[in-house]
Design a protein around this motif. Structure first.
Motif, PDB file in Angstrom:
ATOM      1  N   ALA A  81      42.593  42.764  42.242  1.00 60.32           N
ATOM      2  CA  ALA A  81      42.747  41.326  42.018  1.00 60.32           C
ATOM      3  C   ALA A  81      43.537  40.642  43.129  1.00 60.32           C
ATOM      4  CB  ALA A  81      43.416  41.075  40.662  1.00 60.32           C
TER       5      ALA A  81
ATOM      6  N   ILE B 136      45.579  36.423  37.844  1.00 65.40           N
ATOM      7  CA  ILE B 136      44.366  36.289  37.038  1.00 65.40           C
ATOM      8  C   ILE B 136      43.933  34.834  36.958  1.00 65.40           C
ATOM      9  CG2 ILE B 136      43.413  36.568  34.718  1.00 65.40           C
ATOM     10  CD1 ILE B 136      43.707  39.180  36.303  1.00 65.40           C
TER      11      ILE B 136
ATOM     12  N   CYS C 115      37.080  41.948  34.061  1.00 69.15           N
ATOM     13  CA  CYS C 115      38.447  41.687  34.513  1.00 69.15           C
ATOM     14  C   CYS C 115      39.410  42.227  33.468  1.00 69.15           C
ATOM     15  CB  CYS C 115      38.662  40.183  34.715  1.00 69.15           C
ATOM     16  SG  CYS C 115      40.282  39.780  35.402  1.00 69.15           S
TER      17      CYS C 115
ATOM     18  N   THR D 135      37.731  44.678  37.973  1.00 69.95           N
ATOM     19  CA  THR D 135      38.923  44.242  38.684  1.00 69.95           C
ATOM     20  C   THR D 135      40.131  44.214  37.762  1.00 69.95           C
ATOM     21  OG1 THR D 135      39.834  42.497  40.106  1.00 69.95           O
ATOM     22  CG2 THR D 135      38.525  41.776  38.229  1.00 69.95           C
TER      23      THR D 135
END
Length: 345
Positions: free
Chosen positions: A102, A131, A121, A74
């Protein structure tokens, strides 16, 4: 009009129209210098990545290799684009992966993350609002989180179980804003991950071909002679056939060759080259038959061999056709042009 500060400018002014009618910018050299500078800066950033590789990278790779779940990658913004490329590379090299955007994750797509999945991530800063919202949600099933970030001390860095340190000192962008060095670093780390997993899985070219059956490599490694052999055009004549019959058979089947068959077995072939040589050495051919001009024991192959192997035989013997025979049964003719049309060469 704003002109580049590095441009050499030539302006002509028209009294009649009172307009600038030509502007010549001699920028070629400067553009090339700019491009070279960007390439060198990015290559320097990439070479420095080796300084940030630690045992943690190897541990993260092993976790991905050993997992029974899936790998979810992601990111947001430019990092999301890099994530998509990494997923594509992993999927094609034996590591099943999913891309999760995301920003879409918090609007329903988070449902694709299941217990047991490992998550990578990607974020340069590791501190973006998206985030910070997403990371706790990604870990809600005790999923392993691997952070790919430039800053180990960022929110993402501190919350991750493992770090893939994609550190860059600055961007190649003159304003140090547009993601350039940073996204290239992410891309390279993704490639390093994929290659390491390939080596752990002993992933070979044959395996790669299974994931790319439509490409040239897939055809080269998977396509067999039987898959492309035209069994509706199997030129053949008897040993006693007249030269006229031979010429008609070669012309009708349009393969430049005919097999000579006796007792259902191939005993020779006649090519259009054989016909030309026969005409050069004989004033008349009414007395000749197929067995008089045929080439005995022609090169032959099984329909089960790979087309790439057949191509090697053709090239090594400087010929354009091969007789295909299975268990002494004549199956047809493989022509070089058929292989070329498949795009294998």
């Amino acid at each position: 009009m704003i002109l580049p500060k590095f441009a050499n400018i030539k302006i002509q002014f028209s009294l009649k129209t009172q307009n600038i009618i030509t502007i010549t910018l001699n920028t070629t050299t400067t553009i090339l210098q700019s491009a070279q500078k960007t390439i060198l800066e990015e290559s320097k950033s990439i070479s420095q990545l080796t300084d940030y590789l630690t045992v943690e990278f190897a541990e993260a790779v092993l976790k991905i290799y050993e997992t029974k779940g899936r790998l979810v990658v992601t990111g947001i913004g430019k990092s999301a684009i890099i994530a998509q490329k990494i997923v594509a590379t992993l999927n094609s090299t034996g590591t099943p992966s999913l891309f999760l955007h995301a920003s879409e994750a918090v609007h329903g797509d988070l449902g694709m993350v299941q217990p047991g999945d490992i998550i990578i991530c990607i974020s340069k800063s590791g501190n973006s609002p998206e985030i910070k919202v997403l990371v706790p949600l990604l870990k809600r099933h005790d999923n392993i989180l691997i952070g790919m970030t430039s800053d180990r001390n960022s929110f993402l860095g501190k919350e991750s179980h493992y770090i893939m340190h994609a550190h860059v000192d600055k961007e190649a962008c003159p304003n140090n804003l547009a993601p350039t060095n940073s996204t290239t670093a992410q891309l390279v780390l993704g490639d390093a991950l994929a290659v390491a997993l390939m080596e752990l899985r002993q992933f070979k070219s044959e395996d790669f071909a299974l994931y790319h059956p439509g490409g040239a490599l897939g055809k080269k490694l998977l396509l067999r002679v039987a898959d492309m052999l035209d069994t509706t055009h199997t030129p053949q004549v008897t040993p006693e056939a007249s030269i006229k019959k031979v010429i008609m058979e070669i012309s009708e089947k349009r393969l430049g060759v005919t097999a000579v068959i006796e007792n259902e077995k191939v005993i020779g072939i006649i090519t259009d080259g054989d016909i030309r040589r026969m005409l050069n050495t004989n004033d008349t051919f009414t007395h000749l038959t197929a067995k008089d001009i045929m080439t005995k024991n022609p090169k032959n192959i099984s329909s089960e061999i790979l087309v790439s192997e057949a191509l090697s035989i053709l090239e090594n013997n400087s010929i354009t056709q091969l007789v295909v025979i299975d268990n002494d049964n004549y199956k047809g003719i493989l022509h070089l042009h058929d292989i070329l049309k498949e795009g294998i060469v």
